[in-house]
Design a protein around this motif. Structure first.
Motif, PDB file in Angstrom:
ATOM      1  N   SER A 101     -20.910   0.825 -34.465  1.00 16.78           N
ATOM      2  CA  SER A 101     -21.397  -0.473 -33.733  1.00 16.78           C
ATOM      3  C   SER A 101     -21.237  -0.296 -32.125  1.00 16.78           C
ATOM      4  O   SER A 101     -21.707  -1.353 -31.424  1.00 16.78           O
ATOM      5  N   ALA A 102     -20.797   0.622 -31.623  1.00 18.46           N
ATOM      6  CA  ALA A 102     -20.480   0.693 -30.276  1.00 18.46           C
ATOM      7  C   ALA A 102     -21.276   1.824 -29.647  1.00 18.46           C
ATOM      8  O   ALA A 102     -21.365   3.209 -30.060  1.00 18.46           O
ATOM      9  N   ASP A 103     -21.639   1.532 -28.325  1.00 21.26           N
ATOM     10  CA  ASP A 103     -22.170   2.589 -27.376  1.00 21.26           C
ATOM     11  C   ASP A 103     -21.163   3.373 -26.552  1.00 21.26           C
ATOM     12  O   ASP A 103     -21.458   4.514 -26.111  1.00 21.26           O
ATOM     13  N   ALA A 104     -20.015   2.728 -26.629  1.00 23.70           N
ATOM     14  CA  ALA A 104     -19.069   3.674 -25.822  1.00 23.70           C
ATOM     15  C   ALA A 104     -17.700   2.978 -26.362  1.00 23.70           C
ATOM     16  O   ALA A 104     -17.575   1.943 -26.815  1.00 23.70           O
ATOM     17  N   VAL A 105     -16.603   3.938 -26.487  1.00 24.95           N
ATOM     18  CA  VAL A 105     -15.289   3.739 -26.989  1.00 24.95           C
ATOM     19  C   VAL A 105     -14.487   4.002 -25.685  1.00 24.95           C
ATOM     20  O   VAL A 105     -14.425   5.418 -25.292  1.00 24.95           O
ATOM     21  N   LEU A 106     -13.533   3.221 -25.215  1.00 28.62           N
ATOM     22  CA  LEU A 106     -12.497   3.669 -24.406  1.00 28.62           C
ATOM     23  C   LEU A 106     -11.291   3.763 -25.123  1.00 28.62           C
ATOM     24  O   LEU A 106     -11.027   2.981 -25.804  1.00 28.62           O
ATOM     25  N   GLY A 125     -14.786   7.993 -33.444  1.00 24.73           N
ATOM     26  CA  GLY A 125     -15.999   8.794 -33.822  1.00 24.73           C
ATOM     27  C   GLY A 125     -16.787   7.848 -34.770  1.00 24.73           C
ATOM     28  O   GLY A 125     -18.121   7.624 -34.685  1.00 24.73           O
ATOM     29  N   SER A 126     -16.133   7.209 -35.720  1.00 26.36           N
ATOM     30  CA  SER A 126     -16.920   6.473 -36.909  1.00 26.36           C
ATOM     31  C   SER A 126     -17.441   5.117 -36.253  1.00 26.36           C
ATOM     32  O   SER A 126     -18.563   4.623 -36.542  1.00 26.36           O
ATOM     33  N   VAL A 127     -16.952   4.760 -34.943  1.00 26.80           N
ATOM     34  CA  VAL A 127     -17.220   3.433 -34.472  1.00 26.80           C
ATOM     35  C   VAL A 127     -18.445   3.587 -33.593  1.00 26.80           C
ATOM     36  O   VAL A 127     -19.285   2.766 -33.262  1.00 26.80           O
ATOM     37  N   LEU A 128     -18.715   4.799 -33.100  1.00 25.09           N
ATOM     38  CA  LEU A 128     -19.731   5.214 -32.208  1.00 25.09           C
ATOM     39  C   LEU A 128     -20.973   5.345 -32.714  1.00 25.09           C
ATOM     40  O   LEU A 128     -21.261   5.903 -33.924  1.00 25.09           O
ATOM     41  N   ARG A 129     -21.941   4.915 -32.068  1.00 22.89           N
ATOM     42  CA  ARG A 129     -23.472   5.063 -32.518  1.00 22.89           C
ATOM     43  C   ARG A 129     -23.818   6.483 -31.979  1.00 22.89           C
ATOM     44  O   ARG A 129     -23.035   7.283 -31.313  1.00 22.89           O
ATOM     45  N   GLU A 130     -24.741   7.186 -32.617  1.00 19.55           N
ATOM     46  CA  GLU A 130     -25.138   8.578 -32.287  1.00 19.55           C
ATOM     47  C   GLU A 130     -25.488   8.481 -30.766  1.00 19.55           C
ATOM     48  O   GLU A 130     -26.021   7.710 -30.213  1.00 19.55           O
ATOM     49  N   GLY A 131     -25.002   9.725 -30.295  1.00 24.87           N
ATOM     50  CA  GLY A 131     -24.886   9.889 -28.811  1.00 24.87           C
ATOM     51  C   GLY A 131     -23.634   8.998 -27.935  1.00 24.87           C
ATOM     52  O   GLY A 131     -24.033   9.087 -26.602  1.00 24.87           O
TER      53      GLY A 131
END
Length: 248
Positions: A101-106, A125-131
């Motif tokens: 769901s996310a483009d970036a995680v802090l 990692g599971s929350v991030l979109r590809e790349g």
């Protein structure tokens, strides 16, 4: 209390590097901002400025008081519609934020205190979109060894040097610290590709606060020195924190 200028020196490098990384991220909606999850983002020190840049930020934090402060801060800055606070922790992250769901995680100052760092990295990692971009800020072992030695606590420095978690004793309030080799290995095992590593607070914790507060231009000079030293391996090795930018 740490002066606002001193706090700015400590966070400016992280904010600058993060903005560069986000600028290179392809947007799902070209006309809008990115979807960002700030794990342990507290009162919004990073979330609110990112929302002011037009990004949509979800802050996941276990403290209801911190989330209440986040709500007030976002309202005061006029970005309430772009900031969402959710009570929870790293283990609940995929269910709370949503997978891919996310483009970036802090994750700033959180991996030190979670029950299982490896599982927390997998959850991020599971929350991030590809790349998608991970901005990870962790406490570094070498810095506490140096700090305890300079303070005259030589036995504690030796303990921190040898302890698997980089702690100087049972009264150490930090559950764990990392070294560069160890954290990059953990990131690789969780499927992340590390792009940059910066040393943060290499000098900011050593220069006397009275000097930074009273000497004209000292805060700016200290920030410039931190920036110049941040990528040098020799100085990065003694920084209080490591800031790592990685992609999944």
């Amino acid at each position: 209390m740490v002066d606002r200028r001193r706090r700015s020196v400590r966070t400016a490098l992280v904010a600058e590097a993060l903005r560069v990384a986000l600028a290179g991220r392809v947007r799902t909606d070209p006309s809008g901002g990115l979807d960002i999850v700030d794990l342990g983002g507290g009162t919004g020190g990073f979330a609110v400025p990112l929302a002011a840049d037009g990004h949509r930020v979800t802050v996941v934090d276990p403290s209801p008081d911190a989330l209440a402060s986040l709500e007030r801060r976002a309202r005061d800055e006029g970005v309430s519609e772009l900031v969402r606070g959710i009570q929870g922790d790293a283990g609940e992250l995929p269910g709370l934020a949503g997978k891919a769901s996310a483009d970036a995680v802090l994750c700033h100052g959180v991996l030190e205190v979670v029950d299982d760092p490896a599982q927390a990295l997998l959850a991020m990692g599971s929350v991030l979109r590809e790349g998608g971009v991970l901005s990870l800020l962790v406490a570094q072992r070498n810095a506490v060894v140096l700090a305890r030695a300079l303070a005259g606590h030589l036995s504690e420095a030796r303990v921190a040097l040898q302890d698997p978690d980089g702690r100087w004793g049972t009264n150490d309030p930090m559950p764990r610290r990392f070294d560069e080799a160890g954290i990059t290995t953990q990131l690789a095992e969780a499927g992340f590709l590390v792009h940059t590593i910066h040393g943060v607070r290499t000098f900011a914790d050593l220069v006397p606060a009275a000097f930074v507060d009273s000497e004209p231009g000292a805060a700016e000079s200290l920030a410039d020195l931190e920036r110049a030293a941040s990528e040098h391996p020799a100085f990065r090795a003694i920084a209080t924190q490591l800031h790592i930018l990685a992609t999944r």
